[in-house]
Design a protein around this motif. Structure first.
Motif, short mmCIF file in Angstrom:
data_model
loop_
_atom_site.label_atom_id
_atom_site.label_comp_id
_atom_site.label_asym_id
_atom_site.label_seq_id
_atom_site.Cartn_x
_atom_site.Cartn_y
_atom_site.Cartn_z
N ILE A 126 -16.81 -21.31 -25.89
CA ILE A 126 -16.06 -21.68 -24.69
C ILE A 126 -16.69 -21.20 -23.39
CG2 ILE A 126 -13.88 -21.74 -25.98
CD1 ILE A 126 -13.16 -19.06 -24.52
N GLU A 127 -17.72 -20.36 -23.48
CA GLU A 127 -18.24 -19.70 -22.28
C GLU A 127 -18.87 -20.64 -21.26
OE1 GLU A 127 -21.13 -16.78 -23.40
OE2 GLU A 127 -22.42 -18.23 -24.39
N ASN A 128 -19.21 -21.85 -21.64
CA ASN A 128 -19.82 -22.79 -20.68
C ASN A 128 -18.81 -23.64 -19.93
OD1 ASN A 128 -22.45 -21.94 -21.18
ND2 ASN A 128 -22.59 -23.25 -22.99
N SER A 129 -17.54 -23.42 -20.17
CA SER A 129 -16.52 -24.17 -19.46
C SER A 129 -16.47 -23.74 -17.99
CB SER A 129 -15.14 -23.92 -20.09
OG SER A 129 -14.12 -24.47 -19.28
N THR A 130 -16.18 -24.69 -17.13
CA THR A 130 -16.01 -24.35 -15.71
C THR A 130 -14.73 -23.55 -15.48
OG1 THR A 130 -14.88 -26.44 -15.28
CG2 THR A 130 -17.27 -26.39 -14.94
N LYS A 131 -13.84 -23.51 -16.48
CA LYS A 131 -12.57 -22.79 -16.37
C LYS A 131 -12.64 -21.37 -16.97
CE LYS A 131 -10.70 -26.81 -15.12
NZ LYS A 131 -10.95 -27.93 -15.90
N ILE A 132 -13.84 -20.92 -17.34
CA ILE A 132 -13.99 -19.66 -18.07
C ILE A 132 -13.48 -18.45 -17.28
CG2 ILE A 132 -16.37 -19.16 -17.39
CD1 ILE A 132 -14.82 -18.62 -20.88
N ASP A 133 -13.62 -18.44 -15.96
CA ASP A 133 -13.17 -17.29 -15.18
C ASP A 133 -11.67 -17.09 -15.30
OD1 ASP A 133 -15.73 -16.67 -14.36
OD2 ASP A 133 -15.57 -17.78 -12.47
N SER A 134 -10.92 -18.17 -15.22
CA SER A 134 -9.47 -18.10 -15.37
C SER A 134 -9.09 -17.63 -16.77
CB SER A 134 -8.86 -19.47 -15.09
OG SER A 134 -7.49 -19.47 -15.40
N VAL A 135 -9.77 -18.14 -17.76
CA VAL A 135 -9.49 -17.76 -19.15
C VAL A 135 -9.86 -16.30 -19.37
CG1 VAL A 135 -10.15 -18.17 -21.56
CG2 VAL A 135 -9.65 -20.10 -20.05
N ASN A 136 -10.97 -15.84 -18.79
CA ASN A 136 -11.37 -14.43 -18.92
C ASN A 136 -10.28 -13.50 -18.42
OD1 ASN A 136 -13.88 -14.53 -20.12
ND2 ASN A 136 -14.97 -14.72 -18.19
N GLU A 137 -9.72 -13.81 -17.26
CA GLU A 137 -8.63 -12.99 -16.71
C GLU A 137 -7.48 -12.91 -17.70
OE1 GLU A 137 -7.30 -13.76 -12.68
OE2 GLU A 137 -9.26 -14.65 -12.25
N ARG A 138 -7.09 -14.03 -18.24
CA ARG A 138 -5.97 -14.09 -19.17
C ARG A 138 -6.28 -13.33 -20.46
NH1 ARG A 138 -2.63 -19.33 -19.09
NH2 ARG A 138 -2.58 -19.90 -16.91
N LEU A 139 -7.50 -13.45 -20.96
CA LEU A 139 -7.87 -12.75 -22.19
C LEU A 139 -7.83 -11.24 -22.00
CD1 LEU A 139 -10.81 -15.00 -23.46
CD2 LEU A 139 -8.47 -14.91 -24.35
N HIS A 140 -8.27 -10.78 -20.84
CA HIS A 140 -8.22 -9.34 -20.56
C HIS A 140 -6.78 -8.85 -20.47
CE1 HIS A 140 -12.42 -8.25 -20.22
NE2 HIS A 140 -12.63 -9.37 -19.56
N ILE A 141 -5.91 -9.64 -19.89
CA ILE A 141 -4.49 -9.27 -19.82
C ILE A 141 -3.90 -9.23 -21.22
CG2 ILE A 141 -2.21 -10.02 -19.06
CD1 ILE A 141 -3.66 -11.12 -16.50
N ILE A 142 -4.18 -10.21 -22.03
CA ILE A 142 -3.67 -10.24 -23.41
C ILE A 142 -4.16 -9.01 -24.17
CG2 ILE A 142 -3.80 -11.44 -25.64
CD1 ILE A 142 -3.81 -14.08 -23.97
N LYS A 143 -5.42 -8.65 -23.97
CA LYS A 143 -5.96 -7.46 -24.65
C LYS A 143 -5.21 -6.19 -24.25
CE LYS A 143 -10.12 -6.08 -25.16
NZ LYS A 143 -11.53 -5.73 -25.00
N SER A 144 -4.61 -6.18 -23.06
CA SER A 144 -3.92 -4.99 -22.55
C SER A 144 -2.42 -5.00 -22.83
CB SER A 144 -4.13 -4.89 -21.04
OG SER A 144 -5.49 -4.79 -20.75
N LEU A 145 -1.88 -6.07 -23.37
CA LEU A 145 -0.43 -6.19 -23.51
C LEU A 145 0.21 -5.06 -24.33
CD1 LEU A 145 0.24 -10.01 -23.88
CD2 LEU A 145 0.79 -8.52 -21.95
#
Length: 115
Positions: free
Chosen positions: A78-97
């Motif tokens: 998924i890293e080549n998606s133009t939406k990756i920055d938004s997804v990265n933010e969400r993944l980091h939040i999920i990791k911290s839940l």
């Protein structure tokens, strides 16, 4: 090498087995609100549904989460998606839940199941 997508899915998978109870109160009255996670929620919470510029596994939301947990879908996919920055933010939040919900504070007073 760490896979942020896999790590976030693992954390989320642990949340599926938990129930978070928020106790909201004011002036001697309280209300309990339960937060329950389902397998199908990860796809949307992680923002994977927004990645319309790449081809994800053509499965339902639950199937995508399972594919991630089985390493059939990785961050590299998924890293080549133009939406990756938004997804990265969400993944980091999920990791911290779990850490967020496990903190003892005035907002999260009670847990029905341990995280």
């Amino acid at each position: 090498m760490n896979d942020l997508l896999y790590e976030s899915a693992c954390i989320f998978n642990n949340l599926i087995k938990s129930e978070i109870v928020f106790v909201l109160g004011r002036k001697g009255e309280s209300l309990k609100v339960k937060l329950i996670f389902h397998e199908t929620d990860f796809f949307h919470l992680a923002g994977l549904h927004k990645m319309d510029d790449i081809s994800l596994i053509k499965e339902k939301a639950k199937g995508v989460c399972v594919a991630i947990l089985q390493n059939r879908l990785t961050y590299k996919d998924i890293e080549n998606s133009t939406k990756i920055d938004s997804v990265n933010e969400r993944l980091h939040i999920i990791k911290s839940l779990i850490d967020i919900f496990s903190q003892e504070n005035n907002y999260f007073l009670e847990k029905s199941h341990s995280l």
